[in-house]
Enzyme design. Sequence first.
Site, PDB file in Angstrom:
ATOM      1  N   HIS A 310      -3.431  10.151  26.810  1.00 14.25           N
ATOM      2  CA  HIS A 310      -4.636   9.855  26.027  1.00 14.25           C
ATOM      3  C   HIS A 310      -5.803  10.646  26.581  1.00 14.25           C
ATOM      4  O   HIS A 310      -5.903  10.826  27.799  1.00 14.25           O
ATOM      5  CB  HIS A 310      -4.962   8.354  26.078  1.00 14.25           C
ATOM      6  N   ASP A 367       0.313   3.832  20.425  1.00 14.24           N
ATOM      7  CA  ASP A 367       1.392   4.129  19.475  1.00 14.24           C
ATOM      8  C   ASP A 367       2.784   3.928  20.051  1.00 14.24           C
ATOM      9  O   ASP A 367       3.772   4.023  19.332  1.00 14.24           O
ATOM     10  CB  ASP A 367       1.270   5.592  18.993  1.00 14.24           C
TER      11      ASP A 367
HETATM   12  N1  CMC Z   1       4.033  14.686  27.063  1.00 11.81           N
HETATM   13  C1  CMC Z   1       4.074  15.689  27.969  1.00 11.81           C
HETATM   14  N2  CMC Z   1       2.978  16.261  28.490  1.00 11.81           N
HETATM   15  C2  CMC Z   1       1.772  15.810  28.099  1.00 11.81           C
HETATM   16  C3  CMC Z   1       1.656  14.775  27.173  1.00 11.81           C
HETATM   17  C4  CMC Z   1       2.840  14.202  26.650  1.00 11.81           C
HETATM   18  N3  CMC Z   1       2.763  13.185  25.747  1.00 11.81           N
HETATM   19  N4  CMC Z   1       0.338  14.530  26.944  1.00 11.81           N
HETATM   20  C5  CMC Z   1      -0.322  15.393  27.708  1.00 11.81           C
HETATM   21  N5  CMC Z   1       0.529  16.152  28.429  1.00 11.81           N
HETATM   22  C6  CMC Z   1       0.183  17.171  29.430  1.00 11.81           C
HETATM   23  C7  CMC Z   1      -0.317  18.440  28.792  1.00 11.81           C
HETATM   24  O1  CMC Z   1       0.729  19.339  28.547  1.00 11.81           O
HETATM   25  C8  CMC Z   1      -1.289  18.930  29.834  1.00 11.81           C
HETATM   26  O2  CMC Z   1      -0.549  19.483  30.875  1.00 11.81           O
HETATM   27  P1  CMC Z   1      -1.184  20.725  31.747  1.00 11.81           P
HETATM   28  O3  CMC Z   1      -2.387  20.153  32.423  1.00 11.81           O
HETATM   29  O4  CMC Z   1      -0.081  21.111  32.683  1.00 11.81           O
HETATM   30  O5  CMC Z   1      -1.500  21.797  30.749  1.00 11.81           O
HETATM   31  C9  CMC Z   1      -1.910  17.647  30.376  1.00 11.81           C
HETATM   32  O6  CMC Z   1      -0.913  16.638  30.189  1.00 11.81           O
HETATM   33  C10 CMC Z   1      -3.192  17.232  29.661  1.00 11.81           C
HETATM   34  O7  CMC Z   1      -2.906  17.164  28.266  1.00 11.81           O
HETATM   35  P2  CMC Z   1      -3.909  17.615  27.148  1.00 11.81           P
HETATM   36  O8  CMC Z   1      -3.137  17.958  25.930  1.00 11.81           O
HETATM   37  O9  CMC Z   1      -4.846  18.648  27.696  1.00 11.81           O
HETATM   38  O10 CMC Z   1      -4.716  16.267  26.974  1.00 11.81           O
HETATM   39  P3  CMC Z   1      -5.590  15.874  25.740  1.00 11.81           P
HETATM   40  O11 CMC Z   1      -6.572  14.884  26.205  1.00 11.81           O
HETATM   41  O12 CMC Z   1      -6.126  17.113  25.085  1.00 11.81           O
HETATM   42  O13 CMC Z   1      -4.530  15.238  24.725  1.00 11.81           O
HETATM   43  C11 CMC Z   1      -3.127  13.690  23.635  1.00 11.81           C
HETATM   44  C12 CMC Z   1      -4.349  13.867  24.539  1.00 11.81           C
HETATM   45  C13 CMC Z   1      -3.052  12.226  23.225  1.00 11.81           C
HETATM   46  C14 CMC Z   1      -3.292  14.542  22.368  1.00 11.81           C
HETATM   47  C15 CMC Z   1      -1.847  14.094  24.387  1.00 11.81           C
HETATM   48  O14 CMC Z   1      -1.673  13.264  25.525  1.00 11.81           O
HETATM   49  C16 CMC Z   1      -0.596  14.048  23.530  1.00 11.81           C
HETATM   50  O15 CMC Z   1      -0.292  15.017  22.846  1.00 11.81           O
HETATM   51  N6  CMC Z   1       0.145  12.891  23.516  1.00 11.81           N
HETATM   52  C17 CMC Z   1       1.295  12.753  22.637  1.00 11.81           C
HETATM   53  C18 CMC Z   1       0.822  12.372  21.229  1.00 11.81           C
HETATM   54  C19 CMC Z   1       0.319  10.953  21.145  1.00 11.81           C
HETATM   55  O16 CMC Z   1       0.955  10.016  21.622  1.00 11.81           O
HETATM   56  N7  CMC Z   1      -0.823  10.764  20.465  1.00 11.81           N
HETATM   57  C20 CMC Z   1      -1.414   9.448  20.256  1.00 11.81           C
HETATM   58  C21 CMC Z   1      -2.683   9.282  21.030  1.00 11.81           C
HETATM   59  S1  CMC Z   1      -3.227   7.552  21.122  1.00 11.81           S
HETATM   60  C22 CMC Z   1      -3.605   7.125  19.501  1.00 11.81           C
HETATM   61  C23 CMC Z   1      -4.832   7.808  19.005  1.00 11.81           C
HETATM   62  O17 CMC Z   1      -5.922   7.327  19.215  1.00 11.81           O
HETATM   63  O18 CMC Z   1      -4.676   8.847  18.369  1.00 11.81           O
END
Ligand code: CMC
Length: 437
Positions: A310, A367
Site C-alpha cells: 500500500h 483487497d
Molecule cells: N508484490 C511484489 N512487490 C511489490 C508489491 C507486490 N504486491 N507491491 C509493491 N512491491 C514492491 C515494488 O516492486 C517496489 O519494489 P522496489 O523498491 O524494489 O522497486 C516496492 O515494493 C515499492 O512499490 P511501489 O510500486 O513503488 O509502491 P507504490 O506505493 O507505488 O504502490 C501499490 C502501491 C498498492 C500499487 C502496490 O503495492 C501494488 O501494486 N500492490 C498490488 C496491487 C494491490 O493490491 N492494490 C490494492 C491496493 S489497496 C486498495 C486501494 O486502495 O486501492
Amino acid sequence: MSETVAIHYKDAQGAEQKIELPVITGSENEKGIDIGVLRAKTGFITLDPGYMNTGACQSAITYIDGDKGILRYRGFPIEVLAEKAKFLDVAHLLIYGALPTKSQLLNFENEIAQHALLHEDMKEMFEAFPKGAHPMAMLTSMMASLSAFYQDDEGAAGEVFDLNVVRILAKVPSLIAYGYKRSVGRPFMYPSTKLGYCENFLQMMFSLPTEPYEVDPDYAEVLNQLLVCHADHEQNCSTSTVRIARSSRASLFASVAAGVCSLWGPLHGGANQEVIEMLQWIKDDGGDVKKVVELAKKKDSGFRLMGFGHRVYKNFDPRAKIIKAAADKLLGKLKVSDPLLDIAKELEEAALKDAYFVERKLYPNVDFYSGIIYKTMGIPVKAFPAMFALGRMPGWIAHARELSNDPANKIGRPRQIYTGPNVSSFVPLEQRAGARS
Ligand code: CMC
C-alpha cells in the site's frame, strides 16, 4: 511567529537567493509546505510523479497514519465504525460531517429507499451491453448516464446536490444488481422500500420472481462491514480523480463516474478480483505459495502479489485485519471451508516471513481477504471491483462536497517539466523519417 521553511536556490543569474514558505499544520500535527507562491517568486515548480509526497488539498474527512495503521473517518476509528455503525450512518458521517440522529438517519434511509428505482429506459441501456461486459464497464457508463436522466443544475453543494447524493447512494446498488442479472440472463428484480440498504442489494442480486427469497442476516451484516471499511480513504487514486473532475464543476454523477473508472485498475479497486483469480490459480497449480512469493519478487516476471502493499500503510492495513476476522467469522458460522481462504493465509504467512516483503513493508491490504467474503456470498468475481465502488461512493461524494463548499477551490491543473524537442520545423510528407518514440 508562524512556522516557515526556507529554500535556498540560485536564480537565472546564478545569484544565491532564499525564499521562506509557510508551513501548514493539520489537526494531527501533519505538516506541509505551502508552495503556492514558489513558481511566481522563483520560477521553480515541484516535481513528484505519482504524487508520492504531494498534498493536493486540506481535508477534514479522513485521517490515516500509515506507519501506525490508523484509519479514522471524521475522527471515528474504523474498528469502531465497522463494529457499530450502519453503512448509511457512515455515509452521512462522511458526507455531512456528523453521525445522523435517529430521525436524520430514518429520513436518509427512507429517501434512499424511495430513490432506488432506476428509470425504466435504463433497462434498454443495459440490454445494449454485450453479455460478457465487465461489471465496471457497465457501472462507469451507467453512472455517467445518470447525468443524462437528472440534469438539474447543482451549483455548489445545495439542495439539488443533496438530492443527487441520495440518488447516487440509492441507485448504485440497483445498477450493480441490474448489471449482474443482465450478465446471467435473469430478470431484473426491483428494489424494495421495506428492506435495509444491504438487504435490498442482496435481494436485487439473488432473488428471483419465481420463488420467495429471504436475506441471510449474516450476509447483510458482513456486507455492511465491508462497505464501511471501503467508505473512504482520503486522497487515493479514485478520490483524487473525483476531486479533479469535480474541480472543473462537472456534475456529481460525472465526477463519481470518473472515480469508478479510476478505481477499476488492478493496482487499485480491481485488485480484489485479481486476488481471487491469483488464489484460484495457486490452487489449480498445486498450492505452492512459496513459488508464488518467489515469482512476485522477480521484477522481470511482471507479477505482483495482488492484495499486498500500500502507498500509505507501512505497518498493517487496519481494514485488512477487520476483513480477515470477518471472513473467519462468516465461514466459521456457515460451517463452510474455502480452500482459497487457507491458501490466502498461507500466502500471507509466507510473504510476511520473507525479507523482500519485510524490507519493503508490504502487508495484506483491504483487497486481500474481501474477495473470500464476496465469493462466499455468491457475488461473481468480476463484480468485486464494483462492490468496492459501492462502498467508496460516500467517500467520493464527501470529497466532492467538501471541494464544492470550499470558496478557495480552483480547477485542478498540475504542471509538468517538459522534456520534448525544442521548436521543430514542419517536415513535408515525402521527407518524413516516421520514427515513433
Ligand atoms: N508484490 C511484489 N512487490 C511489490 C508489491 C507486490 N504486491 N507491491 C509493491 N512491491 C514492491 C515494488 O516492486 C517496489 O519494489 P522496489 O523498491 O524494489 O522497486 C516496492 O515494493 C515499492 O512499490 P511501489 O510500486 O513503488 O509502491 P507504490 O506505493 O507505488 O504502490 C501499490 C502501491 C498498492 C500499487 C502496490 O503495492 C501494488 O501494486 N500492490 C498490488 C496491487 C494491490 O493490491 N492494490 C490494492 C491496493 S489497496 C486498495 C486501494 O486502495 O486501492
